[in-house]
Design a protein around this motif. Sequence first.
Motif, PDB file in Angstrom:
ATOM      1  N   GLY A 193       3.865 -88.978 -59.520  1.00 33.01           N
ATOM      2  CA  GLY A 193       3.564 -87.788 -60.313  1.00 33.01           C
ATOM      3  C   GLY A 193       2.534 -86.913 -59.617  1.00 33.01           C
ATOM      4  N   ALA A 194       1.505 -87.545 -59.047  1.00 30.80           N
ATOM      5  CA  ALA A 194       0.481 -86.783 -58.324  1.00 30.80           C
ATOM      6  C   ALA A 194       1.065 -86.136 -57.074  1.00 30.80           C
ATOM      7  N   MET A 195       1.957 -86.862 -56.391  1.00 31.12           N
ATOM      8  CA  MET A 195       2.594 -86.280 -55.200  1.00 31.12           C
ATOM      9  C   MET A 195       3.479 -85.101 -55.587  1.00 31.12           C
ATOM     10  N   GLY A 196       4.156 -85.205 -56.726  1.00 29.41           N
ATOM     11  CA  GLY A 196       4.988 -84.099 -57.185  1.00 29.41           C
ATOM     12  C   GLY A 196       4.151 -82.872 -57.522  1.00 29.41           C
ATOM     13  N   GLY A 197       2.996 -83.090 -58.166  1.00 33.21           N
ATOM     14  CA  GLY A 197       2.111 -81.973 -58.482  1.00 33.21           C
ATOM     15  C   GLY A 197       1.585 -81.291 -57.230  1.00 33.21           C
ATOM     16  N   THR A 198       1.247 -82.086 -56.211  1.00 34.58           N
ATOM     17  CA  THR A 198       0.755 -81.523 -54.952  1.00 34.58           C
ATOM     18  C   THR A 198       1.846 -80.724 -54.261  1.00 34.58           C
ATOM     19  N   LYS A 199       3.068 -81.253 -54.298  1.00 32.07           N
ATOM     20  CA  LYS A 199       4.182 -80.523 -53.684  1.00 32.07           C
ATOM     21  C   LYS A 199       4.374 -79.156 -54.342  1.00 32.07           C
ATOM     22  N   MET A 200       4.325 -79.120 -55.676  1.00 29.21           N
ATOM     23  CA  MET A 200       4.508 -77.851 -56.387  1.00 29.21           C
ATOM     24  C   MET A 200       3.388 -76.868 -56.050  1.00 29.21           C
ATOM     25  N   ALA A 201       2.157 -77.372 -55.959  1.00 29.15           N
ATOM     26  CA  ALA A 201       1.029 -76.483 -55.646  1.00 29.15           C
ATOM     27  C   ALA A 201       1.148 -75.924 -54.229  1.00 29.15           C
ATOM     28  N   ILE A 202       1.603 -76.744 -53.288  1.00 28.29           N
ATOM     29  CA  ILE A 202       1.780 -76.271 -51.904  1.00 28.29           C
ATOM     30  C   ILE A 202       2.854 -75.186 -51.848  1.00 28.29           C
ATOM     31  N   THR A 203       3.963 -75.444 -52.541  1.00 29.65           N
ATOM     32  CA  THR A 203       5.055 -74.459 -52.560  1.00 29.65           C
ATOM     33  C   THR A 203       4.603 -73.140 -53.186  1.00 29.65           C
ATOM     34  N   ALA A 205       1.534 -71.993 -53.403  1.00 23.12           N
ATOM     35  CA  ALA A 205       0.551 -71.311 -52.545  1.00 23.12           C
ATOM     36  C   ALA A 205       1.250 -70.581 -51.394  1.00 23.12           C
ATOM     37  N   LYS A 206       2.281 -71.181 -50.828  1.00 19.99           N
ATOM     38  CA  LYS A 206       3.017 -70.527 -49.736  1.00 19.99           C
ATOM     39  C   LYS A 206       3.705 -69.265 -50.230  1.00 19.99           C
ATOM     40  N   ASP A 207       4.260 -69.365 -51.440  1.00 19.67           N
ATOM     41  CA  ASP A 207       4.937 -68.199 -52.009  1.00 19.67           C
ATOM     42  C   ASP A 207       3.946 -67.071 -52.282  1.00 19.67           C
ATOM     43  N   GLU A 208       2.797 -67.411 -52.846  1.00 19.22           N
ATOM     44  CA  GLU A 208       1.786 -66.389 -53.143  1.00 19.22           C
ATOM     45  C   GLU A 208       1.245 -65.762 -51.868  1.00 19.22           C
ATOM     46  N   LYS A 209       1.152 -66.578 -50.818  1.00 21.22           N
ATOM     47  CA  LYS A 209       0.622 -66.060 -49.550  1.00 21.22           C
ATOM     48  C   LYS A 209       1.535 -64.995 -48.957  1.00 21.22           C
ATOM     49  N   LYS A 210       2.837 -65.143 -49.214  1.00 25.02           N
ATOM     50  CA  LYS A 210       3.782 -64.147 -48.706  1.00 25.02           C
ATOM     51  C   LYS A 210       3.619 -62.811 -49.431  1.00 25.02           C
ATOM     52  N   ARG A 211       3.221 -62.882 -50.701  1.00 26.53           N
ATOM     53  CA  ARG A 211       3.152 -61.660 -51.514  1.00 26.53           C
ATOM     54  C   ARG A 211       1.747 -61.068 -51.577  1.00 26.53           C
ATOM     55  N   PHE A 212       0.728 -61.937 -51.478  1.00 25.94           N
ATOM     56  CA  PHE A 212      -0.651 -61.450 -51.588  1.00 25.94           C
ATOM     57  C   PHE A 212      -1.441 -61.922 -50.370  1.00 25.94           C
ATOM     58  N   ARG A 213      -1.955 -61.007 -49.637  1.00 23.47           N
ATOM     59  CA  ARG A 213      -2.636 -61.335 -48.370  1.00 23.47           C
ATOM     60  C   ARG A 213      -3.818 -62.276 -48.565  1.00 23.47           C
ATOM     61  N   ARG A 217      -5.464 -70.431 -50.080  1.00 23.92           N
ATOM     62  CA  ARG A 217      -4.613 -71.423 -49.430  1.00 23.92           C
ATOM     63  C   ARG A 217      -4.695 -72.742 -50.190  1.00 23.92           C
ATOM     64  N   PHE A 218      -3.685 -73.566 -50.040  1.00 22.62           N
ATOM     65  CA  PHE A 218      -3.697 -74.878 -50.678  1.00 22.62           C
ATOM     66  C   PHE A 218      -3.063 -75.877 -49.715  1.00 22.62           C
ATOM     67  N   ALA A 219      -3.867 -76.782 -49.200  1.00 23.74           N
ATOM     68  CA  ALA A 219      -3.405 -77.840 -48.279  1.00 23.74           C
ATOM     69  C   ALA A 219      -2.359 -77.311 -47.302  1.00 23.74           C
TER      70      ALA A 219
END
Length: 414
Positions: A193-203, A205-213, A217-219
């Motif tokens: 469950g913790a690994m799944g939460g980390t995966k979602m947060a990483i995904t 953060a990457k998406d937000e980074k594409k849209r907002f300079r 960052r997250f891991a």
Amino acid sequence: MSDQTILQKLEILADAAKYDASCASSGTAKKNSLGGKGIGSTEGMGICHAYAPDGRCISLLKVLLTNHCIFDCHYCINRKSSNVRRARFTPQEIADLTLSFYKRNYIEGLFLSSGIIKSSNHTMELLVEAARILREEHDFRGYIHLKTIPEADPELIHQAGLYADRLSINVELPTDAGLTRLAPDKDARQIEGAMGGTKMAITQAKDEKKRFRHAPRFAPAGQSTQMIVGADAATDADIVGKASRLYDNFRLRRVYYSAFSPIPDASAVLPLKRPPLIREHRLYQSDWLMRFYGYQPGEIMQATEKDGNLPLDIDPKLAWALKFRDSFPVDVNRASKEQLLRVPGLGTTAVRRILTARRHRTLRLDDVAKLTVSLAKVRPFIVTCDWRPTLLTDRADLRRLLAPRQEQLELFAA
């Protein structure tokens, strides 16, 4: 404990951290101190050496915050019933040590793990605080890898990801039954469950980074995990299957394997002997085959012996080729990249060079010999314009011919 010096604590807690294998910083971006602001660089020499997939050697201060622990995992030297010297750093001491070692050019970053003290949340707060001090108070730009505690509040794990380059959560053992038996305080569902939460947060953060300079960052170097090999009855086939599911479900950057090592005052439920280190090496080779050579987990399992374990005398790629000889020989002048990657003795670099070279000329056996360390290992599985293995591929004693010779090294050889 209060009378311990920093050096004494470091001696205890650096030694206690040596059992954790998941400390490579693959995937992180190189940092620098350009512009006159901040400190930190991921280039230089250090204490704990690890190797990234590109071959770059990095160095980390690899240490525990504390080796006190309220859990009693049978395989862990720091379990609460273990009779070992204990020590504990404060977050400020960890930050000061990291900066001091970095400024001496000993390290390029920090790998920080911990035993569980008081509660999972309390321990996680201390880990996050050490990273916060480094990032916010000292503008530290070096690499930080935090080992997270799956039982901690998800918000604390999220905070850790905002400061760390990489997060890791150990699944500990390949099977749920092994975890229940050897680590009764841990829960496989909670870990995943913790690994799944980390995966979602990483995904996210990457998406937000594409849209907002300026999105936080997250891991950015992803998450990893580690499995102990040989502490329970899990076979290599079990371990490969588990690793494959973890890669697929949680997009891990790496799964690390750590051969079980007998510890002082060990629990009676543990094996008395450590598994051969070559078993750990074979698992890493199989991991490489799945990640870079296009092998499916089921194919790696097909390379195992009757007991479910990979052979120790030959590598998994050769073991698979010997079992499926009808797939060979392949013509190096015509075969696809996928077929060439299955030839024992040909690595990804050699295959790339073959594909480039054959655009300009027809390859001979001597050309292939220049691209491999062992032509003897390659010859039974390939065809060139001047070489055909004829009956060699089907010889009953081919395994014996190709297996590395076992020889006793001389202790006093010059």
